[in-house]
Design a protein around this motif. Structure first.
Motif, mmCIF file in Angstrom:
data_model
loop_
_atom_site.group_PDB
_atom_site.id
_atom_site.type_symbol
_atom_site.label_atom_id
_atom_site.label_comp_id
_atom_site.label_asym_id
_atom_site.label_seq_id
_atom_site.Cartn_x
_atom_site.Cartn_y
_atom_site.Cartn_z
ATOM 1 N N LEU A 1 0.829 -1.215 0.000
ATOM 2 C CA LEU A 1 0.000 0.000 0.000
ATOM 3 C C LEU A 1 0.860 1.261 0.000
ATOM 4 C CD1 LEU A 1 -3.175 -0.641 2.188
ATOM 5 C CD2 LEU A 1 -2.802 -0.954 -0.257
ATOM 6 N N GLN A 2 2.021 1.201 0.644
ATOM 7 C CA GLN A 2 2.911 2.368 0.600
ATOM 8 C C GLN A 2 3.344 2.647 -0.846
ATOM 9 O OE1 GLN A 2 6.591 2.331 2.925
ATOM 10 N NE2 GLN A 2 7.270 4.239 1.962
ATOM 11 N N ILE A 3 3.729 1.580 -1.549
ATOM 12 C CA ILE A 3 4.172 1.730 -2.946
ATOM 13 C C ILE A 3 3.039 2.334 -3.784
ATOM 14 C CG2 ILE A 3 4.851 0.457 -5.021
ATOM 15 C CD1 ILE A 3 6.185 -1.596 -3.084
ATOM 16 N N MET A 4 1.852 1.788 -3.564
ATOM 17 C CA MET A 4 0.700 2.248 -4.331
ATOM 18 C C MET A 4 0.391 3.713 -4.029
ATOM 19 S SD MET A 4 -2.816 0.123 -4.431
ATOM 20 C CE MET A 4 -2.154 -1.470 -4.618
ATOM 21 N N ALA A 5 0.427 4.064 -2.743
ATOM 22 C CA ALA A 5 0.055 5.422 -2.338
ATOM 23 C C ALA A 5 1.060 6.453 -2.850
ATOM 24 C CB ALA A 5 -0.070 5.505 -0.824
ATOM 25 N N ALA A 6 2.287 6.019 -3.141
ATOM 26 C CA ALA A 6 3.258 6.960 -3.707
ATOM 27 C C ALA A 6 2.850 7.370 -5.115
ATOM 28 C CB ALA A 6 4.653 6.344 -3.703
ATOM 29 N N GLY A 7 1.968 6.574 -5.742
ATOM 30 C CA GLY A 7 1.440 6.948 -7.056
ATOM 31 C C GLY A 7 0.121 7.676 -6.932
ATOM 32 N N ASN A 8 -0.767 7.123 -6.135
ATOM 33 C CA ASN A 8 -2.045 7.779 -5.835
ATOM 34 C C ASN A 8 -2.614 7.167 -4.567
ATOM 35 O OD1 ASN A 8 -5.259 7.477 -6.101
ATOM 36 N ND2 ASN A 8 -4.586 9.451 -6.869
ATOM 37 N N ALA A 9 -3.023 8.020 -3.618
ATOM 38 C CA ALA A 9 -3.416 7.517 -2.302
ATOM 39 C C ALA A 9 -4.846 6.987 -2.266
ATOM 40 C CB ALA A 9 -3.241 8.608 -1.257
ATOM 41 N N SER A 10 -5.704 7.434 -3.191
ATOM 42 C CA SER A 10 -7.116 7.071 -3.091
ATOM 43 C C SER A 10 -7.334 5.554 -3.155
ATOM 44 C CB SER A 10 -7.919 7.747 -4.201
ATOM 45 O OG SER A 10 -8.067 9.122 -3.939
ATOM 46 N N LEU A 11 -6.742 4.912 -4.167
ATOM 47 C CA LEU A 11 -6.972 3.470 -4.303
ATOM 48 C C LEU A 11 -6.383 2.719 -3.111
ATOM 49 C CD1 LEU A 11 -8.286 1.404 -6.222
ATOM 50 C CD2 LEU A 11 -6.008 0.958 -7.131
ATOM 51 N N ALA A 12 -5.249 3.204 -2.597
ATOM 52 C CA ALA A 12 -4.637 2.564 -1.429
ATOM 53 C C ALA A 12 -5.575 2.665 -0.228
ATOM 54 C CB ALA A 12 -3.288 3.208 -1.120
ATOM 55 N N VAL A 13 -6.285 3.793 -0.085
ATOM 56 C CA VAL A 13 -7.217 3.942 1.039
ATOM 57 C C VAL A 13 -8.448 3.049 0.830
ATOM 58 C CG1 VAL A 13 -8.751 5.559 2.237
ATOM 59 C CG2 VAL A 13 -6.392 6.218 1.738
ATOM 60 N N THR A 14 -8.902 2.934 -0.413
ATOM 61 C CA THR A 14 -9.990 1.997 -0.697
ATOM 62 C C THR A 14 -9.591 0.581 -0.252
ATOM 63 O OG1 THR A 14 -11.114 3.193 -2.479
ATOM 64 C CG2 THR A 14 -11.165 0.804 -2.607
ATOM 65 N N LEU A 15 -8.376 0.178 -0.586
ATOM 66 C CA LEU A 15 -7.929 -1.166 -0.210
ATOM 67 C C LEU A 15 -7.733 -1.280 1.299
ATOM 68 C CD1 LEU A 15 -5.472 -1.980 -3.144
ATOM 69 C CD2 LEU A 15 -7.796 -2.831 -2.797
ATOM 70 N N GLU A 16 -7.262 -0.201 1.918
ATOM 71 C CA GLU A 16 -7.091 -0.194 3.379
ATOM 72 C C GLU A 16 -8.430 -0.505 4.057
ATOM 73 O OE1 GLU A 16 -8.477 1.720 6.683
ATOM 74 O OE2 GLU A 16 -8.164 3.218 5.100
#
Lengths: 321, 255, 374
Positions: free
Chosen positions: C74-89
């Motif tokens: 999720l850290q890797i993903m959020a470095a590109g865009n945080a929204s999808l990482a928060v959805t997955l969180e």
């Protein structure tokens, strides 16, 4: 040193001679010393490419004639070539590093059990040994490669690295080869459609407007297209711009993209990494515009301007007739 | 239908430099599947799904190449073979094509062999046609599209230098794949875990009964004699000055 | 799987996530912010690529990566865009509660869906923040069923998720968590919040009007509601720490790139002391947050208490990401203040996490309580 011949494969794109084959004839003659240069021509009886080839001065044209060469498979071509190589034992055999050359040469290489170096940027003889300069890692590294013990020494050579020079040779002898055409029964060419491809037009264009990361705005791209249309040129791009869906890999100059040899090349917003400049070495006149005065591209340019690419384009569009 | 995809592991970037002291290549240790080979894997997976076939990955290289084979298995391939031993090392394209073709014969009943159009590091694209020659099968290089017909043939669309060509070959055949053919799928997290359960076989020259004269350094006709950084040709540049309009004026006069 | 292979599998996951991020997420980062939603096909591609199943055990069709690897992804993903990482969180923390508290019948029903449908967890009600004692959603026992009625707001993935865990009060005033899904009669969606950041992640209200669920839809036991809610908070905070470290990775990248590219007269910005101080601050904050969430994830994987460190990761991480976002904006000057540059939306994205899953104040209270009771 022996008098073994240097062979150049004459690639026919339907009825036209691939320019790289002619470039290779010139290069072969330059490095040949006393080795004879042979043009190897596989042509249907409907064509007579000999007169054009003779303009580039080979000592011999070895002609293999069969109408089936109008649409032959890689295997059929390689099989015919294997027969003549075995008869004449040339010292080396050069092919254009085109899609056709890069498909045919390795198939022949395997038949002949010899070495083949891909996509060479330069060639030289050290005695009878052909030193082949090959880029790797996307042109970041150069290698010298030799094939010391086996013959012929085979190489495919990148298009537009050398210039074809007309030196008509009235002594050129056309030799008809003895061979048998063996049809490949497991493969049929259904149709071949000529393309006005961007690849061909980019590498053959006399004027190229090249766009880099500093000239990737929609407006700049549009202006570049207008200028290219006005000047009868084409638009090329650096590696980063191929990520933009409106450009394809075929429009990429440099690093495993196209090598261009235009009379005039205008670089806009291109910093000039070696991976790019390798592809523009044969441009005649180079103009570069970049906002960074220290951009390495200026070192490779005839004319430079530190400033905005879009404004420069607007100026050109207004003033070019 | 058995489909073999030959893949190569390449450094994750081409950002390679020469150490000025040692003249050795300095490159990232990170290995990935050659990007064009991913297009070949994708093409194979699509055909497998149409035909209920089997996708087998094949590579030659050191033990570390296991990583890119696992990556290919995680994309969905069924099994993998790695040809790996000291004797196979240092091979040029000819000495690579020979063991690969022998392995394909040993795998048996392979009807289609796929390759990426070329590797992004060595950039040769030669191994596909060499293997096709050794297997004595037709080759479709630089293919942009492939389709299977009902009568055991393959129709391929090739992109040539100034032409597009449609060809029909009888299987078995070898095809090299352009990146325009497809968009490779991602390995999925689940398939990444499952890839470790799929068969991954390591073969040496003994398993393949190879001619020692035709493999590795000994079997390679070519030799690299020198490795160096490309020299950039320097020109004498005339700088244009003033407003863009003025600079253009100055330029057009000089040209 | 051997430890060595698992390590390699984790490495492959990070490669794959970073490919996905570079190819699919980073290029639409600005677009997501501007259009206030995921571009068409992005969420579907994430589903197709199996991203919803990273933590889900393999028996349910997932990949079964542990929480530490998942957080790193999720850290890797959020470095590109945080929204999808928060959805997955939001999805992963909910899966955790099924795994810990769900009965076999419930898990067999819902967890196989979690590979392609989002599960959400909802506590907050219009009457007041995350304070569970003021819950007005009622669960009334009727024979073998429960009847659920109430309103839940501020639900991460509200509208996108199809399955919702809801905190409700029983007739004897005990807290319990029930699982409802969007296809049940009486279920409807309320309004989607118009938040200032994390514009891709939908946050919405759900309304439950006498939804009848069978007894096995009770997650855990009656009376465990508070515990499950706290557990969900702790699990969410570990992943939010990772998302915040990702946002700071992005901020650091922007600051460094700009400082290298841009010159003040002839001196590159990175050679100026004032810029150097700022970049060091950004790097330290990013690194600290990374260490905190990784420590929390490691403790969770090892079965040790991790709630306090998880609270620290989110408390420190959210405040820092907003603060260093501001520093980055200052390095970029006028460009930083422009909506043509991503930095302003990174600040807005990070700001959400000073509030969600417990405000900074609430977390700091919990951290203090834990310290005093040591």
């Amino acid at each position: 040193m022996t008098n073994e011949s240097i062979w150049v494969y004459i690639q026919l794109n339907q009825d036209k001679i691939e320019p790289t084959s002619l470039q290779l004839l010139t290069k072969a003659k330059q490095i040949a010393e006393d080795k004879p240069v042979w043009a190897i021509l596989l042509e249907p009886t409907t064509l007579t490419a000999e007169a054009t080839i003779q303009q580039y001065g080979p000592d011999n044209i070895l002609r293999l004639r069969d109408d089936r060469f109008a649409a032959a498979t890689d295997e059929e071509l390689a099989d015919a070539l294997e027969q003549v190589v075995t008869q004449y034992n040339p010292n080396s055999f050069l092919f254009p590093a085109t899609t056709a050359g890069r498909s045919l040469a390795p198939r022949l290489q395997a038949k002949l059990q010899t070495g083949l170096t891909a996509d060479c940027l330069d060639l030289a003889f050290d005695g009878d040994t052909l030193v082949q300069v090959k880029p790797t890692y996307g042109d970041n590294i150069m290698c010298d490669i030799i094939c010391p013990d086996r013959r012929p020494q085979m190489a495919t050579v990148r298009p537009n690295i050398f210039k074809a020079v007309r030196v008509p040779n009235s002594q050129t002898e056309v030799v008809s080869a003895t061979f048998t055409f063996h049809p490949e029964t497991t493969m049929t060419i259904l149709n071949t459609t000529r393309l006005i491809s961007q690849t061909a037009s980019l590498s053959d264009a006399q004027t190229v407007i090249a766009l880099g990361r500093g000239a990737n705005q929609p407006k700049t791209i549009e202006l570049a297209r207008q200028l290219a249309a006005k000047m009868g040129g084409v638009v090329g791009v650096t590696r980063p711009l191929t990520d933009d869906p409106q450009f394809t890999h075929d429009q990429q100059i440099g690093q495993s993209g196209q090598t261009v040899a235009p009379d005039l090349l205008i670089n806009l917003g291109i910093s000039g990494a070696v991976q790019y400049t390798v592809g523009i070495q044969n441009a005649n006149r180079i103009v570069s515009v970049n906002t960074d005065a220290t951009a390495p591209i200026f070192a490779d340019s005839d004319y430079g301007y530190v400033g905005d690419a879009t404004e420069f384009l607007e100026g050109l569009l207004a003033q070019v007739k | 239908m058995k489909i073999v995809v030959c893949i190569k592991q390449v450094p994750s970037t081409n950002d390679v430099k020469i150490d000025p002291q040692t003249h050795n290549l300095v490159r990232s240790a990170d290995g990935v599947i050659n990007p064009f080979d991913k297009n070949a894997i994708e093409a194979a997976l699509k055909l497998r799904d149409q035909t209920n076939g089997e996708v087998i990955l094949l590579s030659m290289g050191p033990e570390s190449y296991r990583e890119s084979l696992l990556e290919g298995l995680a994309m969905g391939a069924d099994s993998a073979y790695l040809l790996s031993s000291r004797a196979l090392g240092g091979a040029d394209t000819l000495a690579t094509g020979y063991p690969l073709s022998q392995a394909i014969q040993k795998i048996g009943d392979v009807e289609l062999v796929l390759f990426g159009r070329q590797s992004v590091d060595a950039d040769t694209g030669q191994v596909g046609p060499i293997v096709a020659e050794y297997l004595n099968v037709p080759q479709v290089t630089f293919a942009e599209a492939i389709d299977l017909t009902e009568d055991h043939h393959l129709i391929g669309k090739r992109r040539l230098d100034a032409a597009e060509q449609e060809v029909e070959v009888e299987l078995p055949a070898a095809v090299t794949v352009r990146s325009e053919m497809n968009q490779p799928r991602y390995a999925t997290p689940r398939q990444i875990q499952k890839s470790f359960e799929k068969p991954l076989t390591v073969w040496t020259e003994q398993d393949l009964d190879l001619d020692p004269e035709r493999i590795g350094l000994a079997g390679s006709p070519t030799q690299v004699t020198q490795v160096y950084a490309p020299a950039a040709a320097k020109k004498r540049v005339t700088m244009l000055t003033g407003t863009p309009e003025h600079a253009v004026q100055e330029l057009l006069q000089s040209l | 799987m051997t430890d060595k292979n698992q390590k390699l599998a984790n490495q492959m996951l990070m490669h794959m996530i970073s490919d996905f991020t570079n190819n699919e997420l980073a290029p639409v980062d600005m677009l997501i912010d501007k259009q206030g939603d995921y571009p068409e096909g992005l969420f579907e591609l994430a589903v197709q690529t199996g991203l919803l199943g990273i933590t889900l055990p393999q028996q349910y069709g997932g990949a079964g990566f542990d929480y530490a690897a998942t957080a790193q992804a999720l850290q890797i993903m959020a470095a590109g865009n945080a929204s999808l990482a928060v959805t997955l969180e939001g999805h992963f923390k909910t899966i955790e509660q099924f795994m810990k508290y769900g009965n076999p019948e419930l898990n067999d029903h819902y967890l196989p869906l979690a590979t392609h449908q989002i599960l959400a967890f909802s506590q907050t009600e219009p009457s007041g923040g995350s304070n569970p004692t003021g819950i007005t959603t009622r669960a009334v026992k009727q024979g073998d069923n429960w009847v659920i009625t109430g309103d839940k707001i501020m639900i991460t993935n509200g509208g996108l998720a199809s399955v919702y865990c809801v905190l409700a009060k029983t007739e004897d005033d005990q807290l319990a968590v029930f699982v409802v899904d969007q296809d049940m009669p009486g279920f409807s969606f309320g309004k989607r919040e118009d938040f200032i950041g994390l514009k891709g992640t939908p946050v919405a209200e759900i309304v439950m009007d006498h939804i009848v669920v069978p007894d096995y839809h009770l997650l855990g036991q009656v009376g465990q509601g508070l515990e499950i809610g706290d557990q969900a908070h702790a699990d969410a905070r570990v992943l939010m720490g990772a998302v915040l470290a990702g946002i700071m990775t992005h901020e650091l990248q922007i600051a460094v790139d700009y400082a290298k590219e841009r010159k003040a007269l002839t001196t590159p910005l990175y050679q100026l002391q004032v810029t150097q101080q700022k970049i060091a601050d950004i790097a330290i904050a990013k690194q600290n947050t990374e260490l905190l969430y990784q420590q929390a994830a490691k403790l969770k994987v090892q079965g040790q208490p991790y709630a306090e460190i998880a609270a620290m990761a989110k408390s420190y991480g959210s405040r820092s990401a907003v603060k260093v976002g501001d520093e980055t904006l200052q390095i970029l000057g006028g460009y930083g203040y422009s909506r043509d540059y991503p930095i302003e939306h990174l600040i807005r994205d990070a700001r959400a996490m000073e509030l969600a899953e417990g405000s900074i104040e609430k977390m700091n209270l919990e951290i203090t309580k834990a310290e005093i009771n040591k």
